[in-house]
Each structure stands twice: as C-alpha cells, then as structure tokens.
Write an enzyme that holds these catalytic residues in place. Sequence first.
Site: not given
Ligand SMILES: *Cc1c(COP(=O)(O)O)cnc(C)c1O
Length: 475
Positions: A100
């Site tokens: 993120k």
């Molecule tokens: C948010 C997240 C995902 C999923 O990503 P999206 O963009 O929502 O598909 C996968 N792995 C981790 C560790 C995340 O924090």
Amino acid sequence: MTSAQCIVKGLASDGGLYVPESFPELSDEDKRTIPALSYRGAAKAVLKRFLSDFDDETLKECVDGAYSDNFDSDEVAKLVPVSDREYMLELWHGPTCAFKDMALQLTPLLMVQSMRLTGSDQKTLVLTATSGDTGKAALEGFCGVEGTSVAVFYPHGGVSEIQRAQMVTQRGGNAAVAAIRGNFDDAQRAVKALFSDDGFIRTAREKGYCVSSANSINFGRLAPQVVYYVLTSLRVSARHGGSPVDFAVPTGNFGNILAAYYAKRMGAPVGTLVCASNSNDVLRQFIDTGVYDRRREFYKTVSPSMDILVSSNLERLLFELCRRDSEYVKEKMSQLASDGVYRVEGEVKEGIERDFSSFSCDDQTTLQEILRVYNEHRLLIDPHTAVASAAARRHAASTDRPVVTVSTANPYKFADSVYFALTGRKLCGFDSMDALETLTSVAVPDSLRRLRELPELHKDVIDKSEIRRFAESLL
Ligand SMILES: *Cc1c(COP(=O)(O)O)cnc(C)c1O
C-alpha cells in the site's frame, strides 16, 4: 474533467469510478529509456501521461517527496530473481512494510497539489476503513502533510497484533485512530455512510474541509501503481529477448492487478495476468465462468487483506472490455447490488480470457508454499505473496515466458502465520516475530521492531454510532 479534479473528488457523484479518458501510449523511445531510469525517473515519465494537468515541476516535487529514503531499497520496487525466468517483485520496502505504501506515499502529495491546481483553499479530511494494511499506510502517507487530517477505523479484535500496534502508536497531530466494535464490513459500511451524511458533510464544509477517501477507488491511488508494472515488464522483457512478461498478483479489491492491465494497455510488454485468490475465490469463479456471485460464505483466512467478496476495481475493467459502454457497467453493478450476482458473456468474457487467468488456494496450500519457497530458495514470504507464488508456480509450468510473482507484504507483518508455516508451532505477535528472526536470520525491519517500545496513543474503542462524532473531533 482534469486529473486534479478527479483526485480531489475521489468518487463520482453518481457513485461511479473515474477512469482515464484514453490510455497514453508508450513510444519506442520510452521503451528504450524507461528501463534505465531510477524508480523516481520512471514514476515521473509514466505519471505525467496520466496527470496531464500537473506541470513537470509539481510532479517532480510530489514524486521526489514520495520515493526517497523512506524506502529501505534504492530500487523502491525490488526485483529479486528466483530462477531462470521466475522473479519476485517486492513492493513492501516502504515505511509500513506493505505494498500500500507504493501508492500511499504519493497519493497525499498528489491530493494537496490537486487542491491547489483546482483553486481550492479547503483542507481535506481523509476517512479510511481498514482491515489492516491500508490504515497504517494512510496514516504514514498523510502524516505531517499540510492541510490534511486522517481518521482510520479498524475492526476491534479483527487485525493482527502487529497491524494494531502499527496503527495505535501513530504520531502526528493530524491523525486519529479508533477500533470499532464489529467486523470490517461494519467499519466499512459506517464510514461509507458518512460520505452521504449531509449533516456531517455540511459541518465539515463549514469548518473548511472536504471529505475524501484513501482507498483504491481514488484514481490518485491507482495511477502510482501502474509505474512498477511498466518499469518491471520493460526490464524483465529486455532480459528475455523481448518476451511479454506474465504477472501473478495476490488480489483483493482488484486495484493492484488492474494497474498491471493499465500498463499493458499503455503498450508495456505485459503478458498474462494471473489473478490469485484465497478461499474467498469469487474472482477465480468470475474469470473461469463469467459469473460474479458474492452470495457465498465469507472465510477468515491467513491472507486477510484478500478476504473480500466485492472487488470494487473490477468495475473499471468491465468498462474497458465492453467498449466503454457505461450503461452496461451500470446495469451489472446494480444487479450486483440488488441480486448479489451478475454474468458477462461474449466479447467481455473473451476479453477477460485473453488477458487473465485465475488461481485460488486454501490456507493449507498457502502455508505449504511459504515453507517450500523458504526451503528451496531461502526466501521468506508472507501469506498473501504465497498465494500468488503458488499461482505463479502452476502458471510457469504452462508457459515459456518469464513470470513475476508480485510480493505484497513483509513476512514479519504476518509473523504468526509465517512462523507456523515453517515450524508448525503457534506463537503470537512480537513473540513470533522474535522466534522467526532467530530461526531464519532474516532481519526484522526497524519500523516493526521499534513498535513494542512506542507508547499506544490511540486507545479509543467506539460503537458504529460514534464514528461521526469521532470524525468531527478532527475538524
Ligand atoms: C491490499 C493487499 C492486497 C490486495 O490488493 P488489491 O489491490 O486490493 O487487490 C494483497 N496483499 C496485501 C498484503 C495487501 O495489503
């Protein structure tokens, strides 16, 4: 509508999502020059095509601010070769140890500049419901950013010990965190309700604030994710005779994998996108059959950031595949809202089959994959990455192309599950962190190690009915 306006607004007034008017095309020269650029250089080259109303100087300021020594790898997005034609793309070298950060280190800076470019003198209140990773990344991204305040709501008892510690120890005068009694869906629904609470919006406006969101429905969070797919596909392709590059992506809200699709539409050498899900495999079913059906049991898995039944960014993919027929998308989305299910056929289904394949696995397979990757490659991966790694392994057997597993979290964020995968022993929180470090000699990131010494500043546990009052206290 300009990109600054769409970043400020977040969500269109009719509830729809913003998309680019058209996809900027990478020139042959771009494809030659971008692979040699630093991450920041590539980010500027890619983002200026989408954010055409940002002048070079403004964009440079944002990008340089977002990707500097706050990442513990010079590469920012670190490409790790695993075998001849298999790679891991580690997207968790930012301050909160999850992917993120790749977007949320930049989004706040884009938001501030967007306010300036649109001539607004308001401040921004950012509301975030989180199942774990988005909350801390938003807090860290907005920390100290002039003219913004951020409120994060997480489910009481519903996040990992490390994730909780990351959020409740957040410093900075513009941040507030509260645990909500209820699960993630309750938190999400209560926060969403605030966006259409006229009384609340009016109060905010009177105090000089507009209200925005830090999740991937905002184009300002999606665009930064396109960068690492353009850069990585060009670099890997060059090492493999110009071959397209396939990516296995651990998928929840469909934001990360959609960014890969956008890179492909720009002309980057992206091949098949393998959409990897855990037991909540609504996307696997959709890609395989064309039927999206959220009327099913919800599982709590060891990869909680993918425990999601309504993947909001899929709406953006549908829009591209039906020749941008917004009535079509609207119909499918209202079927989903009213019946919990919709079906796609014909060219939309064919379009999905052309660019995507799917995979899902349960917790047991996920934990086995963590053990296998550690034993065979001495690489420590987190449970989300493990789901994608299992997908990549199966996919690689059916293709000669290079395959990149997208790695989305530092394993120490989910130390309990990773330690259990390696040893079969159950420990909790900082105990599993310490034991995992002793076992593997892989260093715990400083930001996680320090957590246990930091004072807990945000101890509120509130009811859903108190969210509004809590948010107003920030204005
Ligand atoms: C948010 C997240 C995902 C999923 O990503 P999206 O963009 O929502 O598909 C996968 N792995 C981790 C560790 C995340 O924090």
